[in-house]
Scaffold this active site. Sequence first.
Site, short mmCIF file in Angstrom:
data_model
loop_
_atom_site.label_atom_id
_atom_site.label_comp_id
_atom_site.label_asym_id
_atom_site.label_seq_id
_atom_site.Cartn_x
_atom_site.Cartn_y
_atom_site.Cartn_z
N HIS A 104 -7.10 54.50 2.75
CA HIS A 104 -6.62 53.58 1.72
C HIS A 104 -6.04 54.35 0.54
CE1 HIS A 104 -10.85 54.51 0.91
NE2 HIS A 104 -10.55 54.42 -0.38
N CYS A 159 -13.50 48.28 -8.87
CA CYS A 159 -13.82 48.79 -7.53
C CYS A 159 -15.33 48.95 -7.41
CB CYS A 159 -13.11 50.12 -7.29
SG CYS A 159 -13.50 50.82 -5.66
#
Lengths: 123, 123
Positions: B103, B117
């Site tokens: 990612h 996050c």
Amino acid sequence: MGVIHRFIGSDTAYAWEGVAEKAYDRGDVVGASKKVLIGPDEGSFNFRVRYFRIEPGGHSRLEQHPQEHGVVMLHGRALVRHGDQLSELGPRDVIFIPGNEWHQLTTIGDEPMGFLCVVPAHD
Amino acid sequence: MGVIHRFIGSDTAYAWEGVAEKAYDRGDVVGASKKVLIGPDEGSFNFRVRYFRIEPGGHSRLEQHPQEHGVVMLHGRALVRHGDQLSELGPRDVIFIPGNEWHQLTTIGDEPMGFLCVVPAHD
């Protein structure tokens, strides 16, 4: 494979594609709804990210449990009871509630209040 | 005892009381900064909630690791590489990135991009 939930709501009605509203009716809860943004359905093994919305005059359950909470306010204003303290929170404010601390969130004012709540997956 | 970090920033410069900007310079990272909103300093044993800001032209590191990520976009637009897919995300969009999936998040356009996050504490 990653899972995306696109925001399809508005400033006054948060909603995400592929995310259903779940019942949130345990115990003494008034005017609250819950959407699980990240959880078992997405394949998360370690934590869950939920969105709670509490209407004017409403509140979450006054509760205490071993699982800790990470809360990020999104909209509206909340009165948070945490332990023996009362704190007022607004958008983007953050509160960490450690395990076993009594806590409850109550909406302040005439607008609904909404927040993200992170919890370990074993909750 | 619960820990509160009040938001003291603006729409273009997110900041919280009691939260320092931490170095985020591992590997191939361009124009990114990190603030840990909930982590060991707050007493969290199970998960961490971090805020990342990535400037125009910047990106996070292309990486792969066993820990899963829960990402909630806050502002700006991002191009997310997840596995072999590319997706564009905007404010309030959510993506779950399972463990071991490659990612990378890249800012789109002329505005900085910011997101929450969530990661298990053992990251």
